[in-house]
Design an enzyme around this catalytic site. Structure first.
Site, PDB file in Angstrom:
ATOM      1  N   GLU A   1       0.982  -1.059   0.045  1.00 46.57           N
ATOM      2  CA  GLU A   1       0.022  -0.040   0.040  1.00 46.57           C
ATOM      3  C   GLU A   1       0.942   1.259   0.146  1.00 46.57           C
ATOM      4  O   GLU A   1       1.791   1.640   0.965  1.00 46.57           O
ATOM      5  CB  GLU A   1      -1.087   0.069   1.281  1.00 46.57           C
ATOM      6  CG  GLU A   1      -1.692   1.301   1.370  1.00 46.57           C
ATOM      7  CD  GLU A   1      -2.550   1.343   0.142  1.00 46.57           C
ATOM      8  OE1 GLU A   1      -3.146   0.350  -0.309  1.00 46.57           O
ATOM      9  OE2 GLU A   1      -2.908   2.575  -0.225  1.00 46.57           O
TER      10      GLU A   1
ATOM     11  N   THR B   1      -6.168   1.949  -5.421  1.00 51.22           N
ATOM     12  CA  THR B   1      -6.007   0.529  -5.091  1.00 51.22           C
ATOM     13  C   THR B   1      -6.701  -0.525  -5.754  1.00 51.22           C
ATOM     14  O   THR B   1      -6.064  -1.356  -6.329  1.00 51.22           O
ATOM     15  CB  THR B   1      -6.245   0.261  -3.596  1.00 51.22           C
ATOM     16  OG1 THR B   1      -5.682   1.444  -2.689  1.00 51.22           O
ATOM     17  CG2 THR B   1      -6.056  -1.010  -3.251  1.00 51.22           C
TER      18      THR B   1
ATOM     19  N   HIS C   1      -1.281   3.561   4.723  1.00 47.01           N
ATOM     20  CA  HIS C   1      -2.255   4.353   3.881  1.00 47.01           C
ATOM     21  C   HIS C   1      -2.487   5.720   4.244  1.00 47.01           C
ATOM     22  O   HIS C   1      -2.379   6.077   5.703  1.00 47.01           O
ATOM     23  CB  HIS C   1      -3.583   3.566   4.195  1.00 47.01           C
ATOM     24  CG  HIS C   1      -4.651   3.757   3.058  1.00 47.01           C
ATOM     25  ND1 HIS C   1      -5.273   5.021   2.978  1.00 47.01           N
ATOM     26  CD2 HIS C   1      -5.238   3.075   2.020  1.00 47.01           C
ATOM     27  CE1 HIS C   1      -6.038   5.067   2.017  1.00 47.01           C
ATOM     28  NE2 HIS C   1      -5.990   3.817   1.536  1.00 47.01           N
TER      29      HIS C   1
ATOM     30  N   ASP D   1       1.302  -0.035  -4.860  1.00 49.43           N
ATOM     31  CA  ASP D   1      -0.055   0.254  -5.653  1.00 49.43           C
ATOM     32  C   ASP D   1      -0.264   1.377  -6.402  1.00 49.43           C
ATOM     33  O   ASP D   1      -0.700   1.598  -7.445  1.00 49.43           O
ATOM     34  CB  ASP D   1      -1.031  -0.285  -4.949  1.00 49.43           C
ATOM     35  CG  ASP D   1      -1.614   0.700  -3.793  1.00 49.43           C
ATOM     36  OD1 ASP D   1      -0.471   1.252  -3.246  1.00 49.43           O
ATOM     37  OD2 ASP D   1      -2.784   0.635  -3.213  1.00 49.43           O
ATOM     38  N   HIS D   2       0.122   2.592  -5.784  1.00 50.53           N
ATOM     39  CA  HIS D   2      -0.035   3.970  -6.488  1.00 50.53           C
ATOM     40  C   HIS D   2       1.013   4.880  -5.830  1.00 50.53           C
ATOM     41  O   HIS D   2       1.266   4.452  -4.772  1.00 50.53           O
ATOM     42  CB  HIS D   2      -1.398   4.407  -6.426  1.00 50.53           C
ATOM     43  CG  HIS D   2      -2.413   4.097  -5.074  1.00 50.53           C
ATOM     44  ND1 HIS D   2      -2.056   4.871  -4.026  1.00 50.53           N
ATOM     45  CD2 HIS D   2      -3.002   3.319  -4.733  1.00 50.53           C
ATOM     46  CE1 HIS D   2      -2.632   4.495  -3.207  1.00 50.53           C
ATOM     47  NE2 HIS D   2      -3.354   3.320  -3.456  1.00 50.53           N
TER      48      HIS D   2
HETATM   49 MN    MN Z   1      -3.754   1.849  -2.114  1.00 50.81          MN
END
Ligand code: MN
Length: 609
Positions: free
Chosen positions: A244, A288, A404, A463-464
């Site tokens: 994440e 996500t 996150h 993921d990003h």
């Molecule tokens: Mn994410």
């Protein structure tokens, strides 16, 4: 009129109490509580008001609408007890999930459920005994306009306030819980009807020529596997770890003279690991969910919203299904959050996952909860017990949550000091990233001790992006730059990708690639031919892999040219490209990128697979 107002108030209160007590919406703070209180008001006014369009039988229609709304409320309550999610129109019509509930439906009923309908009988009784009456002629045009203006006004006000608290609520549509929390159950039902009608209209409009065009494209873009790597991991288990919000700049970064992610850093040098240093995320609004969508399907997310939410029932050529067909793999996802989030419960079935271990399978103590579920360390620890139940070979995906946004961590869990830019998200980011790194190290220790490490291919990907443009000032300090230009920002869309295969010779790979490319790469490593699948990415290890990475907004990166909002830049100097010859080439790439994205959308919207 008196009767109508009475009905509105009762239904409003009933809905409010149900939303508050029966659903787990995560309502926090005064504003969200206020929204939850007012959101059923506008819709009950509106829907019950529809009865006034009937000339003669207003009382009758009021009762019918009232009962229907009560039934919808109750049906969602029962469904929620089983799935922690709300009914969708496709669910109701296909009966798919309802069937799963089957015999257990009786077990879902509660003794107090009669309360959901007691009001209907009270109202009927009051009507019979003439304590309440409705005069049929009483509602003039003026009153009607008044009622509907008030109802629509309340609804728009509700939406406007909700948008300030949760921007892009409707366009991103990340979670049905959010829609209900902010707009109320009845507005959610309308929202869902609009969304599913749109989705089925797109499917109906698709025709066979669409597929021919897609096939021509994917066949001509196919990259032959590299014989040096093809089948090198054949028969191994596969583990994906969804890191994440881990950005690539963290790898090797030092804060206060300390490495932030020492374990990930060590993997760059690991003898069995391929590290991809020019690997980019390609997510859109679905973030996500888009990352998962690309990693499992080699299809792009949608330009708006999340395919996870609106395309949960499509047919897919997804990794778990392919692995099951070609190697009899058992597949599972592990995620310490509710399964309804991002519609995972539904779309994972369409991808062909055998098991989804969501929050229901984990012990979630109060002190170990992050914003989006169970902290990574207990998550991995508890996952190990579940993983051991899976028959080999397996494909297992782990979705982490601690790192996150807004990057908050309990003081006692932090092992590195925050950064000192004064920007809370940026400063906290290093603590949660460090925590994620330690959790990962613990999981690797387990894999080693259990022997799994020697028979498993491991893919780890960010993921990003973690830090958006709004934090450029603080990020400039972190990166030791005067400012973050648009070109710098695009450079920062790198996320790490690691692929570990026991026995191979590890190295760092500098080719430009994106999340769309991982699925064909991994399939080739496992010795599976991908030429018959509709994939938009290509095997990164192939000599034919083209180093152009489209972003979801139509921007692109390549080693020589960055395309940003219709302008072209030299990625190294950061200056705009002016030479006519290169400009022409850039424009060609731009068109190709847009074409590729539109073809992928065609596949997803038309459900062409
Ligand atoms: Mn994410």
């Amino acid at each position: 009129m008196q009767f109508y107002i009475f009905m509105v108030v009762i239904l409003w209160l009933k809905t409010y109490i149900t939303q508050l007590s029966q659903f787990n919406l995560g309502v926090q703070g005064v504003l969200q509580h206020f929204l939850l209180l007012i959101n059923p008001f506008g819709s009950t006014l509106l829907f019950l008001g529809i009865a006034f369009f009937s000339r003669k039988r207003k009382t009758f229609w009021l009762m019918i609408i009232y009962s229907l709304m009560s039934i919808l409320l109750y049906a969602n309550t029962v469904f929620y007890r089983s799935f922690s999610d709300f009914l969708t129109w496709p669910t109701i019509f296909s009966g798919k999930n309802l069937g799963d509930m089957g015999g257990s439906i009786l077990a879902l009923l509660e003794p107090y459920d009669f309360l959901f309908f007691i009001d209907v009988f009270v109202v009927l009784f009051l009507l019979k005994s003439k304590k309440l009456t409705i005069t049929e002629k009483e509602i003039g045009r003026r009153k009607l306009i008044g009622i509907f203006s008030l109802a629509l006004g309340m609804s728009f006000l509700n939406l406007a306030v909700a948008e300030t608290d949760r921007p892009q609520l409707l366009t991103r549509g990340f979670d049905r819980n959010y829609i209900v929390k902010y707009l109320g159950l009845y507005n959610y039902i309308i929202y869902d009807a609009v969304e599913s009608t749109r989705a089925s209209a797109q499917r109906v409009l698709a025709d066979s020529n669409d597929m021919t065009e897609v096939l021509n494209f994917t066949k001509s873009h196919f990259a032959e596997p590299n014989p040096e790597y093809f089948g090198i991991a054949e028969g191994l288990n596969v583990i994906y770890i969804h890191l994440e919000s881990i950005e690539e700049f963290l790898i090797g970064y030092e804060l206060h003279g300390e490495e932030v992610t020492p374990f990930l850093n060590s993997l760059v040098e690991d003898e069995n690991t391929l590290y991809f240093e020019n690997f980019f995320h390609q997510v859109g609004q679905g973030k996500t969910a888009d990352a998962e969508f690309m990693m499992d399907n080699s299809l792009y997310g949608l330009p708006q919203g999340a395919a996870f939410m609106t395309k949960g029932r499509n047919t897919y050529h997804a990794l778990p299904a392919i692995l099951n067909q070609h190697g009899n793999y058992t597949s599972a996802v592990f995620h310490g959050n509710g399964g309804g989030f991002w519609n995972r419960l539904e779309i994972y079935k369409s991808f062909g996952y055998d098991y989804f271990f969501d929050a229901n399978y984990f012990y979630m103590p109060e002190g170990e909860l992050a914003e989006y579920g169970l902290n990574d360390k207990p998550f991995f620890k508890q996952s190990a017990y579940l993983l051991e139940q899976l028959p080999e070979p397996f494909y297992a995906k782990f979705i982490t949550v601690t790192n996150h946004h807004p990057y908050k961590l309990d003081e006692e869990l932090a092992t590195i000091d925050k950064a000192e830019t004064g920007d809370a998200s940026v400063d906290g980011y290093f603590q949660t990233a460090r925590y994620a790194d330690e959790a990962l190290e613990e999981f690797f220790q387990y894999l080693e001790e259990s022997g799994l490490l020697d028979r498993t291919l491991i893919v780890m990907y960010g993921d990003h992006y973690a830090i958006s443009e709004n934090h450029n000032e603080a990020m400039a300090q972190i990166l030791g730059k005067e400012e973050i230009t648009d070109v710098d920002h695009v450079h920062r869309q790198r996320v790490p990708l690691f692929i570990r295969i026991p026995g191979i010779e590890g190295k760092t790979i500098s080719k430009y690639a994106g999340q769309i490319d991982v699925q064909p790469t991994v399939l080739h490593l496992l010795g599976i031919d991908t030429s018959d699948y509709i994939h938009f990415g290509t095997d990164i290890l192939s000599d034919e892999h083209v180093e152009i990475v489209p972003f979801r907004n139509g921007n692109f990166v390549s080693p020589d040219i960055f395309g940003i909002d219709g302008q072209y830049y030299d990625p190294i100097t950061g200056t705009e490209i002016l030479e006519e010859e290169i400009l022409q080439q850039a424009e060609k790439i731009q068109l190709a990128v847009e074409y590729e994205l539109s073809l992928s959308d065609q596949v997803v919207n038309g459900d062409l697979l």
